[in-house]
Write an enzyme that holds these catalytic residues in place. Structure first.
Site, PDB file in Angstrom:
ATOM      1  N   GLU A  91     -50.410 -31.279  34.590  1.00  0.00           N
ATOM      2  CA  GLU A  91     -51.689 -31.981  34.448  1.00  0.00           C
ATOM      3  C   GLU A  91     -51.992 -32.271  32.975  1.00  0.00           C
ATOM      4  O   GLU A  91     -52.490 -33.340  32.643  1.00  0.00           O
ATOM      5  CB  GLU A  91     -52.833 -31.182  35.080  1.00  0.00           C
ATOM      6  CG  GLU A  91     -52.738 -31.033  36.610  1.00  0.00           C
ATOM      7  CD  GLU A  91     -52.650 -32.351  37.380  1.00  0.00           C
ATOM      8  OE1 GLU A  91     -53.041 -33.400  36.827  1.00  0.00           O
ATOM      9  OE2 GLU A  91     -52.154 -32.339  38.522  1.00  0.00           O
ATOM     10  N   HIS A 123     -50.282 -35.345  31.960  1.00  0.00           N
ATOM     11  CA  HIS A 123     -51.012 -36.571  32.288  1.00  0.00           C
ATOM     12  C   HIS A 123     -52.037 -36.912  31.208  1.00  0.00           C
ATOM     13  O   HIS A 123     -52.232 -38.071  30.868  1.00  0.00           O
ATOM     14  CB  HIS A 123     -51.743 -36.433  33.623  1.00  0.00           C
ATOM     15  CG  HIS A 123     -50.853 -36.573  34.831  1.00  0.00           C
ATOM     16  ND1 HIS A 123     -49.900 -37.560  34.930  1.00  0.00           N
ATOM     17  CD2 HIS A 123     -50.791 -35.864  35.993  1.00  0.00           C
ATOM     18  CE1 HIS A 123     -49.283 -37.446  36.108  1.00  0.00           C
ATOM     19  NE2 HIS A 123     -49.789 -36.423  36.768  1.00  0.00           N
ATOM     20  N   CYS A 176     -42.364 -38.415  36.831  1.00  0.00           N
ATOM     21  CA  CYS A 176     -41.028 -38.641  36.302  1.00  0.00           C
ATOM     22  C   CYS A 176     -40.003 -38.533  37.427  1.00  0.00           C
ATOM     23  O   CYS A 176     -40.096 -37.649  38.265  1.00  0.00           O
ATOM     24  CB  CYS A 176     -40.753 -37.589  35.237  1.00  0.00           C
ATOM     25  SG  CYS A 176     -39.128 -37.718  34.515  1.00  0.00           S
ATOM     26  N   CYS A 211     -37.686 -32.246  35.847  1.00  0.00           N
ATOM     27  CA  CYS A 211     -38.763 -32.401  34.872  1.00  0.00           C
ATOM     28  C   CYS A 211     -40.096 -31.928  35.443  1.00  0.00           C
ATOM     29  O   CYS A 211     -40.395 -32.128  36.609  1.00  0.00           O
ATOM     30  CB  CYS A 211     -38.864 -33.870  34.460  1.00  0.00           C
ATOM     31  SG  CYS A 211     -40.191 -34.205  33.298  1.00  0.00           S
TER      32      CYS A 211
HETATM   33 ZN   LIG Z   1     -49.251 -35.567  38.614  1.00  0.00          ZN
HETATM   34 ZN   LIG Z   2     -39.647 -36.351  32.740  1.00  0.00          ZN
END
Ligand SMILES: [Zn+2]
Ligand SMILES: [Zn+2]
Lengths: 188, 456
Positions: free
Chosen positions: A134, A137, A144, A149
């Site tokens: 989060e 973001h 991704c 990841c």
């Molecule tokens: Zn998310």
């Molecule tokens: Zn990534």
């Protein structure tokens, strides 16, 4: 705005130890100072009685207003109650894309939510990944495609285990490009 | 031919999703959700605005609230389908209006969801819708491309080896047999698979690619077979696997040599019976698809050392198409390079018109371990670093300049022999043209051919 992440517990009923550990690892992850502080707002306004859950975007709003005069670059709410977004049954967390606030919930990260015996280590691992996700973001990162990841989208708890707790090369490059956390993660 | 661009996360284009709902909070939370998934998003609060957005930009999926004041979701769906029947529409309904959702399905909706939506369900539903739309669009484009395959001036190449490949592609397309495509990476195996599919009777159904090498072994089973609700912790919804998505069409298994032994057993069984069960399910699911697979590995060696099942090997290896590496069809390089230059120059709006002779020389001489993909990258790069209108040697990657010297002996005679041989190869043995390019007269060239035993 000074670098730093404020962790704000909101109706947090899991172990206090969890929050302190989370603060410790985030400090390393983002190379930023992390503070724990109480909320100065009443989160009950986010409660939706017809659903018995808390509205994630309302909590984000409250966190933002709450930290207006604050120095922290990011503010992360951590809660034990169940979160929702208007069209969705639940969310693990929510963040402002390219913004300042994020919130994560332990509610559906606990093994007990799936009829399994409690597993604090697993809960911590999931919470850590979702918190990093989060916060990612808020630094403008999108979901991704790299399966390892941390920015990989996960909409059920088991999926969180499949991904790692770090950013892939591509996401790291994006972070560096935006110059938001220049020293982050390089030493790991 | 196949020009697979490297995936760059910066310009990740997951597709466009349009959200139509009269309630602000619904629109808002959907749009934010899709934004984080990397979709281009748009929203409209009523039918009129929705139709306007549809006209302005292309979309890959539309989420439609079934209940809206004015023109409702059902009526709007009819309007949209009149214009573009291939655009997937997902209806959002409340529990109370499930009946009209069923009506929407009858009229061609992709699917419907009831509010509040399970995030897991929503993500997968939209991804499937977008995938379906993209496959449809790609198949359309492919069909147009395939018509051009027969003519010698296509990007695919006109050389002997490539002509034989195309001949085989054409004859095998109409049959329903399993095809194994072999070739080094970058030779365009996926494009050949798509071409076979687009020329087959299955072309109106999707071709569904699975890159077996990039899916972790633990996920491959659920990826291929799908899973039932509750199959494992957290599997809260039934999910269709790639086999079911390929029903009626073609399943393209790329890097098939990387599949682990346990999964090979399952795969063999499905290929034999065309039947399988979803993970955590009991009911057999029947599917009808054609299999095309590809590998750049030595499957025979894998069979010998026991990492690839022999029975599966025979099952897959019915018709084999071997794609020659680019260095074995150098005569196609000028054609390919020109085609790529034209394409990139146009895409990137760079006024390039061609290669200067020295640059072309490097291109033709280089060994191209990465094949057509490497060539495409080199040309694309030249568009960025070079100065129009011509591509010069210094615009090409350094390795092209380095390797040309080391491929031959060191003496001047060695170089001359290699160079003359290469030019002859390029001109298809046309001495007049070769002499022209080399800047010598034909008699001198004949003498050199004799001296170096170049043509026997
Ligand atoms: Zn998310
Ligand atoms: Zn990534």
């Amino acid at each position: 705005m000074a670098a730093g992440i404020d962790i704000v517990p909101i109706y947090f009923t899991d172990r206090d130890e969890t929050l302190r550990r989370l603060g410790g690892v985030l400090e390393l992850d983002f190379r930023a100072g992390v503070r724990l502080r109480r909320p100065w707002f009443d989160p009950e306004g986010a409660f939706d009685p017809s659903r018995g859950q808390y509205r994630a975007t309302s909590l984000l709003q409250m966190l933002l207003e709450d930290s207006q005069e604050d120095q922290a670059e990011r503010v992360l709410g951590v809660t034990s109650v169940d979160l929702f977004a208007p069209v969705l049954t639940y969310v693990f967390g929510e963040a402002q894309l390219n913004g300042r606030a994020a919130v994560v919930s332990c509610h559906r990260l606990r093994a007990e939510a799936y009829g399994l015996p409690p597993d604090p280590a697993l809960l911590f691992q999931r919470l850590h990944k979702e918190a990093v996700h989060e916060l990612g973001h808020t630094y403008g990162l999108l979901h991704c495609p790299d399966v390892r990841c941390v920015m990989r989208a996960s909409s059920y708890a088991e999926e969180i285990e499949l991904k790692g707790e770090r950013f892939c090369e591509a996401c790291r490059a994006l972070l560096a490009q935006r110059n938001v956390i220049p020293r982050a993660l390089r030493s790991r | 031919m196949a020009v697979q661009r490297q995936e760059t996360p910066i310009s990740r284009d997951a597709g466009g999703v349009l959200v139509v709902d009269d309630e602000f909070s619904m629109r808002d939370s959907l749009v934010h959700w899709f934004e984080k998934d990397g979709y281009r998003t748009g929203s409209a609060q009523d039918a009129r605005e929705a139709l306007q957005r549809l006209e302005e930009e292309p979309w890959d999926a539309v989420l439609l609230d079934i209940k809206m004041p004015g023109m409702d979701g059902l009526e709007l769906q009819r309007r949209i389908r009149d214009v573009d029947p291939s655009l997937p529409i997902i209806m959002i309904t409340a529990f109370a209006s499930v009946d009209s959702a069923v009506q929407a399905l009858k009229e061609g909706a992709f699917d419907y969801v009831t509010k509040p939506i399970d995030p897991d369900e929503l993500s997968h539903l939209v991804r499937r819708a977008v995938e379906r739309h993209r496959l449809h669009q790609e198949n359309l484009q492919l069909r147009q491309k395939v018509d051009q395959l027969a003519t010698p001036t296509t990007i695919v190449g006109a050389s002997g080896p490539m002509a034989r490949v195309l001949e085989l592609v054409r004859s095998v397309a109409e049959t329903d047999s399993t095809v194994l495509i072999r070739g080094e990476s970058g030779t365009g195996k996926e494009l050949i698979a798509q071409t076979i599919h687009a020329n087959s009777r299955r072309r109106y159904f999707p071709i569904v690619p699975v890159n077996c090498g990039s899916v972790p072994e633990s996920l491959l089973e659920s990826e291929l077979f799908g899973h039932e609700k509750g199959a494992f912790t957290g599997a809260q919804y039934r999910r269709k696997g790639k086999l079911e998505m390929a029903d009626g069409g073609t399943l393209f298994l790329d890097e098939v040599g990387t599949i682990g032994l346990p999964m090979q057993v399952n795969l063999l069984r499905v290929l034999e019976t065309k039947e399988f069960t979803r993970v955590g399910g009991a009911k057999p699911v029947h599917v009808d698809f054609r299999v095309i697979c590809a590998t750049n590995q030595d499957l025979e060696a894998q069979v010998r050392d026991g990492t690839f099942r022999e029975d599966l090997y025979f099952r897959l290896n019915v018709v084999t198409i071997s794609l020659p590496p680019l260095r074995e069809r150098r005569q196609d390089i000028p054609l390919l390079a020109h085609h790529l230059l034209k394409k990139y120059a146009q895409d990137m709006n760079r006024p390039f018109t061609g290669f200067d002779p020295a640059a072309m020389d490097l291109l033709v001489r280089y060994n191209w371990p990465g094949n057509v993909r490497e060539l495409a990258n080199a040309v694309e790069r030249a568009m960025v670093v070079g100065r129009p209108p011509s591509v010069h040697p210094e615009d090409l990657p350094v390795r092209l300049n380095e390797s040309s010297a080391s491929q031959t002996g060191d003496s001047l005679a060695d170089m001359e022999r290699a160079h003359v041989g290469m030019i002859l190869e390029r001109t298809g043995g046309n001495v007049t043209r070769a002499a022209e390019i080399l800047g010598i007269d034909r008699v001198t060239l004949y003498n050199k051919i004799k001296k170096y035993h170049l043509r026997s």
